[in-house]
Design an enzyme around this catalytic site. Structure first.
Site, PDB file in Angstrom:
ATOM      1  N   ARG A   1       0.807  -1.211   0.000  1.00 42.25           N
ATOM      2  CA  ARG A   1       0.000   0.000   0.000  1.00 42.25           C
ATOM      3  C   ARG A   1       0.851   1.277   0.000  1.00 42.25           C
ATOM      4  O   ARG A   1       0.463   2.308  -0.504  1.00 42.25           O
ATOM      5  CB  ARG A   1      -0.898  -0.009   1.231  1.00 42.25           C
ATOM      6  CG  ARG A   1      -2.184   0.720   0.995  1.00 42.25           C
ATOM      7  CD  ARG A   1      -3.094   0.593   2.151  1.00 42.25           C
ATOM      8  NE  ARG A   1      -2.920  -0.695   2.843  1.00 42.25           N
ATOM      9  CZ  ARG A   1      -3.732  -1.124   3.783  1.00 42.25           C
ATOM     10  NH1 ARG A   1      -4.779  -0.431   4.119  1.00 42.25           N
ATOM     11  NH2 ARG A   1      -3.516  -2.261   4.410  1.00 42.25           N
TER      12      ARG A   1
ATOM     13  N   LYS B   1       1.214 -19.978   6.320  1.00 41.26           N
ATOM     14  CA  LYS B   1       0.249 -20.284   7.365  1.00 41.26           C
ATOM     15  C   LYS B   1      -0.140 -18.968   8.077  1.00 41.26           C
ATOM     16  O   LYS B   1       0.615 -18.012   7.964  1.00 41.26           O
ATOM     17  CB  LYS B   1       0.832 -21.273   8.349  1.00 41.26           C
ATOM     18  CG  LYS B   1       1.926 -20.698   9.237  1.00 41.26           C
ATOM     19  CD  LYS B   1       2.429 -21.773  10.141  1.00 41.26           C
ATOM     20  CE  LYS B   1       3.508 -21.293  11.010  1.00 41.26           C
ATOM     21  NZ  LYS B   1       3.213 -20.294  11.990  1.00 41.26           N
TER      22      LYS B   1
ATOM     23  N   HIS C   1       7.853 -23.785   6.769  1.00 39.18           N
ATOM     24  CA  HIS C   1       9.293 -23.568   6.564  1.00 39.18           C
ATOM     25  C   HIS C   1      10.148 -24.655   7.231  1.00 39.18           C
ATOM     26  O   HIS C   1      11.304 -24.827   6.888  1.00 39.18           O
ATOM     27  CB  HIS C   1       9.714 -22.162   6.990  1.00 39.18           C
ATOM     28  CG  HIS C   1       9.874 -21.954   8.464  1.00 39.18           C
ATOM     29  ND1 HIS C   1       8.825 -21.722   9.307  1.00 39.18           N
ATOM     30  CD2 HIS C   1      10.978 -21.952   9.239  1.00 39.18           C
ATOM     31  CE1 HIS C   1       9.279 -21.587  10.532  1.00 39.18           C
ATOM     32  NE2 HIS C   1      10.589 -21.717  10.536  1.00 39.18           N
TER      33      HIS C   1
ATOM     34  N   LYS D   1      14.121 -27.080   6.117  1.00 40.40           N
ATOM     35  CA  LYS D   1      15.345 -27.218   6.917  1.00 40.40           C
ATOM     36  C   LYS D   1      16.057 -28.516   6.537  1.00 40.40           C
ATOM     37  O   LYS D   1      15.431 -29.568   6.458  1.00 40.40           O
ATOM     38  CB  LYS D   1      15.006 -27.222   8.415  1.00 40.40           C
ATOM     39  CG  LYS D   1      14.473 -25.876   8.929  1.00 40.40           C
ATOM     40  CD  LYS D   1      14.205 -25.933  10.424  1.00 40.40           C
ATOM     41  CE  LYS D   1      13.402 -24.727  10.896  1.00 40.40           C
ATOM     42  NZ  LYS D   1      14.191 -23.582  11.289  1.00 40.40           N
TER      43      LYS D   1
ATOM     44  N   GLU E   1      11.349 -22.334  22.328  1.00 42.04           N
ATOM     45  CA  GLU E   1      11.934 -21.043  21.942  1.00 42.04           C
ATOM     46  C   GLU E   1      12.246 -20.264  23.204  1.00 42.04           C
ATOM     47  O   GLU E   1      11.497 -20.347  24.187  1.00 42.04           O
ATOM     48  CB  GLU E   1      10.943 -20.252  21.092  1.00 42.04           C
ATOM     49  CG  GLU E   1      10.687 -20.880  19.744  1.00 42.04           C
ATOM     50  CD  GLU E   1       9.806 -19.988  18.895  1.00 42.04           C
ATOM     51  OE1 GLU E   1      10.349 -19.253  18.062  1.00 42.04           O
ATOM     52  OE2 GLU E   1       8.583 -20.016  19.081  1.00 42.04           O
TER      53      GLU E   1
ATOM     54  N   ASP F   1      -0.153 -22.249  16.066  1.00 37.37           N
ATOM     55  CA  ASP F   1       1.010 -21.617  15.443  1.00 37.37           C
ATOM     56  C   ASP F   1       2.078 -22.642  15.062  1.00 37.37           C
ATOM     57  O   ASP F   1       2.738 -22.499  14.039  1.00 37.37           O
ATOM     58  CB  ASP F   1       1.599 -20.594  16.434  1.00 37.37           C
ATOM     59  CG  ASP F   1       2.763 -19.800  15.845  1.00 37.37           C
ATOM     60  OD1 ASP F   1       2.680 -19.432  14.660  1.00 37.37           O
ATOM     61  OD2 ASP F   1       3.753 -19.543  16.570  1.00 37.37           O
TER      62      ASP F   1
ATOM     63  N   HIS G   1       4.299 -27.340  11.934  1.00 46.61           N
ATOM     64  CA  HIS G   1       5.681 -27.840  12.036  1.00 46.61           C
ATOM     65  C   HIS G   1       5.767 -29.184  12.782  1.00 46.61           C
ATOM     66  O   HIS G   1       6.400 -30.128  12.318  1.00 46.61           O
ATOM     67  CB  HIS G   1       6.582 -26.834  12.763  1.00 46.61           C
ATOM     68  CG  HIS G   1       6.516 -25.438  12.229  1.00 46.61           C
ATOM     69  ND1 HIS G   1       6.339 -25.166  10.904  1.00 46.61           N
ATOM     70  CD2 HIS G   1       6.610 -24.224  12.847  1.00 46.61           C
ATOM     71  CE1 HIS G   1       6.330 -23.843  10.723  1.00 46.61           C
ATOM     72  NE2 HIS G   1       6.486 -23.255  11.881  1.00 46.61           N
TER      73      HIS G   1
ATOM     74  N   LYS H   1       7.040 -20.700  24.119  1.00 36.66           N
ATOM     75  CA  LYS H   1       7.857 -19.492  24.037  1.00 36.66           C
ATOM     76  C   LYS H   1       8.416 -19.212  25.421  1.00 36.66           C
ATOM     77  O   LYS H   1       7.848 -19.620  26.430  1.00 36.66           O
ATOM     78  CB  LYS H   1       7.007 -18.305  23.591  1.00 36.66           C
ATOM     79  CG  LYS H   1       6.313 -18.557  22.253  1.00 36.66           C
ATOM     80  CD  LYS H   1       6.722 -17.560  21.215  1.00 36.66           C
ATOM     81  CE  LYS H   1       6.075 -17.842  19.886  1.00 36.66           C
ATOM     82  NZ  LYS H   1       6.993 -17.831  18.772  1.00 36.66           N
TER      83      LYS H   1
HETATM   84  C1  BG6 Z   1       6.932 -19.760  12.965  1.00 33.29           C
HETATM   85  C2  BG6 Z   1       6.043 -19.373  14.119  1.00 33.29           C
HETATM   86  O1  BG6 Z   1       6.233 -20.583  12.075  1.00 33.29           O
HETATM   87  O2  BG6 Z   1       8.079 -20.438  13.444  1.00 33.29           O
HETATM   88  C3  BG6 Z   1       6.818 -18.526  15.115  1.00 33.29           C
HETATM   89  O3  BG6 Z   1       4.937 -18.627  13.638  1.00 33.29           O
HETATM   90  C4  BG6 Z   1       8.103 -19.204  15.512  1.00 33.29           C
HETATM   91  O4  BG6 Z   1       6.013 -18.254  16.259  1.00 33.29           O
HETATM   92  C5  BG6 Z   1       8.884 -19.641  14.281  1.00 33.29           C
HETATM   93  O5  BG6 Z   1       8.866 -18.288  16.283  1.00 33.29           O
HETATM   94  C6  BG6 Z   1      10.110 -20.431  14.661  1.00 33.29           C
HETATM   95  O6  BG6 Z   1      10.860 -20.763  13.534  1.00 33.29           O
HETATM   96  P1  BG6 Z   1      12.342 -21.290  13.676  1.00 33.29           P
HETATM   97  O7  BG6 Z   1      12.737 -21.632  12.287  1.00 33.29           O
HETATM   98  O8  BG6 Z   1      13.136 -20.170  14.292  1.00 33.29           O
HETATM   99  O9  BG6 Z   1      12.297 -22.474  14.593  1.00 33.29           O
END
Ligand code: BG6
Length: 527
Positions: free
Chosen positions: A82, A189, A219, A223, A257, A276, A281, A379
């Site tokens: 935008r 996602k 993602h 990896k 995390e 999430d 994952h 987290k």
């Molecule tokens: C994302 C989540 O898909 O993966 C995040 O939305 C998370 O909350 C992240 O922090 C972690 O990715 P990675 O590759 O650092 O483990």
């Protein structure tokens, strides 16, 4: 007759979806795996290009691909947002993101070549003129840059904006590919927030883009260490005979995390840890760990095995005993005092969003009957670590005095996904000395030591695969829907029952998560 039947069995199933076209490099010797695949001419259009994901991951990954010589000369990057910006201003923003976040060293000549194909289109999603402008920009790039009419559209935008953008792409004549010119859509996602919304979303996307042109990003599948699960399991003879309920006691899949939710309240509040991370994952990690050997690494065969194992996966009941959730409270992250979720900007004081989730699953197959799979994510935990630990049963008989094996635990094979990538085998060994005392030791394989090349970032691999049209590492809609089918009952249960339990930041999560495992006579690993 028997031969005809066998041949018929080997034949390709008629209904198999068509694979997207890939560009064959005439210089590539198919036998030489060191020569990389390079996509054909194309452009990548990113919607939501001024967001965090683009700045931190997508734009740097595009530069890293260019730096590794993996983008074609006829490549263009088009940002759509935008904000009012000239092509040069956008180029400067891309450059800043590259300099800050790219994995590979900065090389001016690589940047200069990439920058020639960078364009910006300003507009909001309801602005027809902006999409006409996008169409003209892409045509112009086809003519000047030789992008060949092949376009990938990357939706780094909230799903609420999907219907409008899909409609606009169709109206502007951009969504329809042909035999000569491909169109692909890349979606991030969350793929819905439960089964019903995921089905709606998939139906909506498939109205415009046929399934074989849809690339859903998880993602984790980009990896190296996640792909290595398949190499470890299916390239070796050592493990497969013991990879089953006869030998495995349980499996723990952890994604911990240490960071909190700094600045991500808008996305995370109301979503929480299970939606999430577990829905995508962690269930993909489970699928790679538990699936049967695919017939080949043809994308459809791999997806078929994942679909099969996810179909057999379900929550263990009762949910109040087999699941746990928490919310971080203040505490210490290393030497730094950190605030609790409710003090984070953007979170309502009564938010019930969980920042920690643990569930118990079972996989109803002959291979896994009776083996619990414990999944947890959180987290602000003690450490950043993602791993899959396959924990084996104790030896049926120990010919030692009990005192000699007091410090002997269970054998375990740990696939270390990040940050310390590798594999650990835990087993008992004799402690040196005159008495027979057995204690756990670790045998480690480390990527950093075994290989000299650094692993590419997940987004490099995935963006490259989108441009090549290789769908192996992208979940199909059936996988997404099955994952919601697995998770929905616990999400409903949590919504109807109480609140997440607070846990101190910097610890390993709520007490209820420890109790969840203790009830089964087991303990979480403290990696
Ligand atoms: C994302 C989540 O898909 O993966 C995040 O939305 C998370 O909350 C992240 O922090 C972690 O990715 P990675 O590759 O650092 O483990």
């Amino acid at each position: 007759m028997a031969e005809t039947a066998a041949a018929a069995q080997r034949a390709e199933p008629a209904a198999r979806p068509k694979l997207s076209r890939t560009w064959a490099n005439p210089l590539r010797d198919e036998r030489d795996k060191r020569i990389p695949h390079i996509p054909g001419p194309c452009s990548l259009v990113i919607f939501g290009v001024t967001g965090d994901l683009s700045r931190r991951k997508l734009l740097p990954a595009i530069y890293d691909l260019a730096n590794r010589g993996l983008l074609p000369p006829g490549f263009a990057l088009v940002g759509f947002a935008r904000r009012e910006m000239a092509d040069e201003d956008f180029g400067a923003e891309v450059l800043a993101a590259v300099k800050k976040h790219a994995r590979t060293p900065f090389r001016q000549e690589v940047w200069d070549r990439l920058a020639e194909g960078i364009r910006f289109v300003q507009g909001s999603f309801d602005d027809d003129a902006a999409f006409d402008n996008l169409a003209r920009t892409l045509e112009d790039l086809d003519a000047r840059r030789g992008t060949g009419g092949n376009h990938a559209f990357y939706f780094a935008i909230p799903p609420a904006a999907f219907p409008l953008v899909l409609q606009q792409l169709t109206k502007a004549g951009l969504s329809q590919g042909s035999d000569e010119q491909w169109r692909r859509v890349v979606i991030e996602k969350p793929f819905g927030h439960d089964l019903a919304s995921a089905q709606d979303l998939n139906a909506l996307v498939n109205e415009t883009f046929p399934e074989e042109t849809v690339f859903r990003i998880d993602h984790y599948l980009g990896k190296e260490t996640v792909q290595n699960i398949l190499a470890l399991r299916f390239a070796n003879q050592l493990l497969e005979p013991i990879w089953n309920a006869h030998y495995v006691d349980h499996v723990q899949i952890t994604m911990a995390e240490d960071i909190g939710l700094e600045g991500r309240a808008g996305y995370y509040d109301g979503i929480g840890a299970a939606r999430d991370v577990i829905q995508n994952h962690l269930l993909q990690l489970l699928a790679f760990t538990a699936m049967e050997e695919p017939v080949s690494f043809d994308p459809h065969q791999l997806q078929a095995e994942k679909v099969k194992v996810l179909s057999a996966t379900k929550l263990v009941e009762p949910l109040d005993e087999s699941t746990a959730r928490g919310q971080y409270a203040e505490g210490w992250q290393g030497a730094q005092h950190v605030v609790g979720l409710h003090e984070e900007a953007g979170f309502a004081p009564d938010s019930r969003t969980e920042t920690y989730a643990a569930i118990t699953l079972e996989v109803d197959t002959r291979r896994w009957a009776g083996v619990p799979f414990f999944l947890r994510t959180g987290k602000r935990l003690g450490k950043r670590v993602t791993e899959i630990a396959v924990v084996f049963k104790r030896a049926p008989h120990l010919p030692f005095d009990a005192t000699m094996t007091e410090e002997l635990g269970q054998n375990a094979l740990v696939m270390r996904i990040q940050p310390d990538e590798g594999i650990t085998m835990r087993f008992g060994a004799k402690v040196p000395g005159s008495s027979m005392e057995v204690r756990d030791v670790n045998m480690d394989f480390s990527y950093g030591e075994a290989f000299t090349v650094a692993s590419p970032e997940a987004y490099e691999r995935l963006i490259l695969d989108v441009l090549l049209g290789v769908p192996s590492l992208f979940p199909v809609n059936e996988e997404v829907e099955l994952s919601w089918r697995i998770l929905d009952p616990v999400l409903d249960y949590w919504a109807a029952h109480g609140k997440p339990e607070p846990y101190e930041s910097g610890t390993w999560g709520p007490r209820s998560a420890d109790e969840m495992l203790h009830r089964t006579g087991r303990e979480w690993r403290r990696p």
